[in-house]
Design a protein around this motif. Structure first.
Motif, mmCIF file in Angstrom:
data_model
loop_
_atom_site.group_PDB
_atom_site.id
_atom_site.type_symbol
_atom_site.label_atom_id
_atom_site.label_comp_id
_atom_site.label_asym_id
_atom_site.label_seq_id
_atom_site.Cartn_x
_atom_site.Cartn_y
_atom_site.Cartn_z
ATOM 1 N N GLU A 72 -14.867 65.155 11.988
ATOM 2 C CA GLU A 72 -14.753 65.242 13.438
ATOM 3 C C GLU A 72 -15.631 64.171 14.068
ATOM 4 O OE1 GLU A 72 -14.863 68.524 17.065
ATOM 5 O OE2 GLU A 72 -15.346 69.109 15.003
ATOM 6 N N LYS B 68 -6.929 64.535 25.106
ATOM 7 C CA LYS B 68 -6.692 63.649 23.961
ATOM 8 C C LYS B 68 -5.335 62.956 24.007
ATOM 9 C CE LYS B 68 -10.623 64.953 22.376
ATOM 10 N NZ LYS B 68 -10.960 65.850 23.493
ATOM 11 N N LEU C 280 -15.607 59.188 20.608
ATOM 12 C CA LEU C 280 -14.366 59.509 21.303
ATOM 13 C C LEU C 280 -14.272 58.779 22.637
ATOM 14 C CD1 LEU C 280 -13.804 63.344 20.743
ATOM 15 C CD2 LEU C 280 -12.363 61.472 19.949
ATOM 16 N N ARG C 281 -15.399 58.692 23.353
ATOM 17 C CA ARG C 281 -15.370 58.019 24.654
ATOM 18 C C ARG C 281 -15.069 56.531 24.479
ATOM 19 N NH1 ARG C 281 -16.388 59.304 29.706
ATOM 20 N NH2 ARG C 281 -16.975 61.415 29.040
ATOM 21 N N GLU D 235 -11.375 60.090 31.520
ATOM 22 C CA GLU D 235 -11.739 61.506 31.591
ATOM 23 C C GLU D 235 -10.563 62.398 31.201
ATOM 24 O OE1 GLU D 235 -14.761 62.554 31.873
ATOM 25 O OE2 GLU D 235 -15.397 60.465 32.083
ATOM 26 N N MET E 76 -10.373 62.298 27.446
ATOM 27 C CA MET E 76 -11.464 63.059 26.832
ATOM 28 C C MET E 76 -11.169 64.555 26.852
ATOM 29 S SD MET E 76 -13.739 61.034 25.629
ATOM 30 C CE MET E 76 -15.126 62.169 25.396
ATOM 31 N N GLU E 77 -10.458 65.000 27.864
ATOM 32 C CA GLU E 77 -10.173 66.428 27.997
ATOM 33 C C GLU E 77 -8.957 66.843 27.174
ATOM 34 O OE1 GLU E 77 -9.062 69.718 31.469
ATOM 35 O OE2 GLU E 77 -9.672 67.672 32.014
ATOM 36 N N PRO F 250 -17.885 62.165 16.800
ATOM 37 C CA PRO F 250 -18.818 62.569 17.858
ATOM 38 C C PRO F 250 -18.304 62.178 19.241
ATOM 39 C CG PRO F 250 -19.648 60.662 16.667
ATOM 40 C CD PRO F 250 -18.448 61.128 15.928
ATOM 41 N N GLU F 251 -18.903 62.754 20.265
ATOM 42 C CA GLU F 251 -18.444 62.582 21.639
ATOM 43 C C GLU F 251 -18.492 61.116 22.071
ATOM 44 O OE1 GLU F 251 -17.025 64.658 25.164
ATOM 45 O OE2 GLU F 251 -17.303 65.204 23.070
ATOM 46 N N ASP F 252 -19.577 60.394 21.742
ATOM 47 C CA ASP F 252 -19.675 59.010 22.195
ATOM 48 C C ASP F 252 -18.637 58.116 21.513
ATOM 49 O OD1 ASP F 252 -20.850 59.309 19.743
ATOM 50 O OD2 ASP F 252 -22.508 57.919 20.137
ATOM 51 N N ARG G 150 -9.514 63.116 17.630
ATOM 52 C CA ARG G 150 -10.907 63.534 17.452
ATOM 53 C C ARG G 150 -11.308 63.591 15.985
ATOM 54 N NH1 ARG G 150 -11.423 69.361 19.900
ATOM 55 N NH2 ARG G 150 -9.654 68.677 21.164
#
Length: 659
Positions: free
Chosen positions: A456, A628, A462-463, A622, A625-626, A458-460, A491
């Motif tokens: 999986e 995909k 994915l951004r 955004e 991110m929500e 990480p968030e950064d 993700r």
């Protein structure tokens, strides 16, 4: 209808009847040239019953006659013209307007119908009617199936005795055979004798439907145009079995190719189930295992004979590319030449295979002898590729009977990238085994446990993906490059594998020649991802270069082509093919500088677009991110909503006029 049928019993009463003009008693109608045969009259009885309310001289109508049984269009078209001629009482020689609904000239036929008082369209049983048909026609009328009364009336009309065995024969024979037997100039009695002399052969008798065990073509998701071909074949075989068409009208040979495990054999089984015909399977290896060349040829001929004995049927030849071609020169050439010659003889030549559809499969179609792929043998060719993500989910559902939730579907789509249908089937077997060992019902968790290990992100990370893909989409929308269909990021990534984690899907903007502007727009779109990363983060990651399909590699290739291969650069001179241009770019500083200038210019344009549309970029990021994933229309709506309003200076009010 009963009052019309009663008129058929007595010629004198018809001649004296006030309805004489509406009952076709003469053998032919010279004004139209339509010859009334016995099957035409039988069809007329059905049409007269269906159109009873319009059976009057002053009637005006445009109707669609919906046939309720497989019938010969020429017979019903003739019968419909007889009906119109009988009630129109025209003497100007014009031909009554009778057309096939949904035919090749449907628009023209409908236009012609608007110019006349009466028109009949005939709809075959396998043709769907949409709302447009019901809006156009005054009525859609079902034509009743031929009945015993219709046959009896037809026999009386031609002065023939009503014998029960003749009635049964005329009720059971396919319309196409009736039309062939009852011809102009041939007496009805002789026609009946010919029907008895040449009874329905094994190729035309209704074969009991084969009970489908396994998939049908409706389960073959993602197989592309070959599914449409298979459905057409199923309809053609049905028409052939009913006698409506001859075997020459059936597409009886096709070659399918694709990597191992793509489901070629599964497709053939689904094809046989959909067509409702038996399936015979053979292959080069099974025939070769019979022994020497003579035994090989006997085994191959036996498979064809077995398929013919079950006809109509499908003969599946696997590994057909093993036959190779007759060009090579090795110690096996004589053997292979004889094997290919034997196959060609069975495919056509003097060997009659009416009723047998040959479907051959292979991995390497280019290795096949050209004579085998000739039109009339295996001239039609379809390729089955590895399944896409949605198709893989459909394959999973077929083999397991379960639906994955959103998170499981995302993991499954990522982890099964590049897998075949056979791989997924094996995965389902392992999941079922695991569920049995745990004494649990099969669920999505058991399937996910069989997937390749996923990491999986990480968030950064994915951004960064979201910003990169949003940049591509934004530049494409603003530059008008193609049509953005969708944007997606993942993700998860497969552990130990460099796989695609995000993409923008584009559609064709239209078929036309490409100009310099089109190539420049494509370069700008390639550079839109790193332009967005620079705008948001101040730098860009290393994923935009390296492989042949990476953004910077693709942009460099396009700029090189523009300057050196297409004559669209600073000169019309063509430097050479792309392979030479790569060397030229490496060793010619002037050419390298020109390519660099193109890239730099389009990179600057991409950065300007991103900077001017930063608010739209942020909202797309955004959204990704929500969820995909998002559609192209959603991205376009965001970009349009954030466009800066533009004020024309020419429309500013002058100071003196403000008040």
């Amino acid at each position: 209808m009963s009052d019309i049928l009663e008129l058929f019993d007595n010629e004198t009463s018809i001649q004296r009847s006030s309805k004489q003009k509406r009952v076709p008693w003469k053998i032919s109608l010279p004004e139209d040239g339509t010859f009334i045969t016995l099957p035409v009259f039988m069809a007329f009885c059905g049409i007269a019953a269906a159109l009873r309310s319009w059976n009057r001289p002053a009637a005006k109508f445009k109707v669609i006659l919906s046939l309720s049984e497989d019938a010969c269009l020429s017979v019903y078209s003739s019968a419909a013209r007889v009906f119109l001629r009988a009630i129109e009482d025209c003497k100007d020689g014009t031909r009554p307007l009778v057309c096939t609904w949904g035919g090749r000239h449907s628009d023209r036929d409908q236009y012609e119908a608007l110019r006349v008082d009466r028109a009949i369209f005939i709809r075959e049983p396998n043709k769907d009617l949409d709302d447009g048909a019901r809006l156009f026609a005054d009525r859609v009328v079902d034509v009743p199936m031929r009945s015993r009364r219709h046959v009896q009336a037809a026999l009386r009309r031609f002065g023939m005795p009503v014998v029960e065995k003749d009635v049964e024969l005329l009720l059971s024979e396919p319309w196409a055979r009736l039309d062939n037997a009852f011809q102009e100039g041939r007496s009805p009695t002789l026609s009946l004798q010919r029907l008895r002399r040449y009874p329905l052969s094994w190729t035309q008798k209704d074969v009991p439907a084969v009970k489908a065990v396994g998939p049908t073509l409706a389960d073959m998701h993602g197989y592309g145009p070959i599914v449409a071909w298979g459905n057409d074949l199923a309809r053609d075989l049905g028409d052939y079995k009913s006698g409506r068409i001859q075997w020459e009208d059936v597409d009886d040979g096709v070659l399918i190719s694709g990597p191992t495990g793509t489901g070629k054999t599964t497709f053939v089984r689904a094809l046989a189930n959909t067509c409702g015909v038996p399936l015979t399977i053979g292959s080069f290896s099974t025939w070769q295992s019979a022994g020497a060349l003579d035994e090989f040829l006997k085994a191959m001929r036996k498979s064809f004979e077995e398929a013919k004995s079950k006809a109509p049927s499908i003969l599946f030849i696997d590994e057909v590319d093993t036959f190779g071609n007759r060009i090579g020169r090795d110690h096996n050439k004589a053997y292979m030449t004889a094997a290919i010659a034997g196959l060609l003889e069975l495919l056509d030549g003097f060997y009659h295979r009416e009723g047998v559809v040959v479907v051959a499969a292979c991995n390497h179609p280019d290795n096949l002898d050209p004579a085998i792929r000739r039109a009339g043998r295996l001239g039609r060719h379809y390729t089955i590729a590895l399944p896409d993500a949605q198709t893989r989910l459909s394959i999973l559902g077929f083999h397991s009977g379960i639906d994955l939730d959103r998170s499981q579907s995302e993991k499954f789509g990522m982890a099964t990238e590049g897998l075949s249908g056979a791989d997924i089937e094996q995965m389902v077997r392992e999941a079922k085994r695991a569920a049995r060992r745990r004494f649990e019902a099969l669920s999505g968790n058991h399937v996910v446990d069989q997937l390749r290990p996923l990491v999986e992100l990480p968030e950064d990370y994915l951004r960064t993906l979201a910003v990169h893909e949003a940049g591509h989409a934004l530049v494409a929308i603003e530059a008008g490059h193609g049509r953005v269909i969708g944007i997606k990021i993942s993700r998860y990534r497969i552990e130990g594998k460099r796989n695609e984690l995000g993409y923008v899907e584009y559609g064709q903007a239209g078929v036309r020649p490409k100009t310099r502007t089109d190539y420049l727009n494509a370069i700008a779109v390639c550079l839109g991802g790193i332009a967005a990363e620079l705008e948001v983060f101040g730098s860009f990651a290393d994923g935009s270069a390296g492989s042949e399909t990476a953004d910077l590699n693709r942009a460099t290739e396009l700029a090189t082509m523009l300057e050196g291969a297409l004559g669209m650069g600073h000169t019309l001179l063509v430097e050479g093919p792309l392979e030479q241009l790569e060397r030229l770019r490496a060793y010619n500083p002037d050419f390298r500088r020109r390519v660099h200038d193109v890239l730099q210019s389009e990179f600057g344009r991409a950065r300007s677009i991103i900077s001017a549309s930063r608010a739209g970029l942020d909202e797309i990021v955004e959204h990704l991110m929500e969820t995909k994933a998002m559609t192209g229309d959603e991205a376009i709506e965001i970009v349009q909503r954030h466009k800066m309003p533009r004020v024309s200076l020419a429309k500013l009010p002058r100071r003196g006029m403000e008040a």
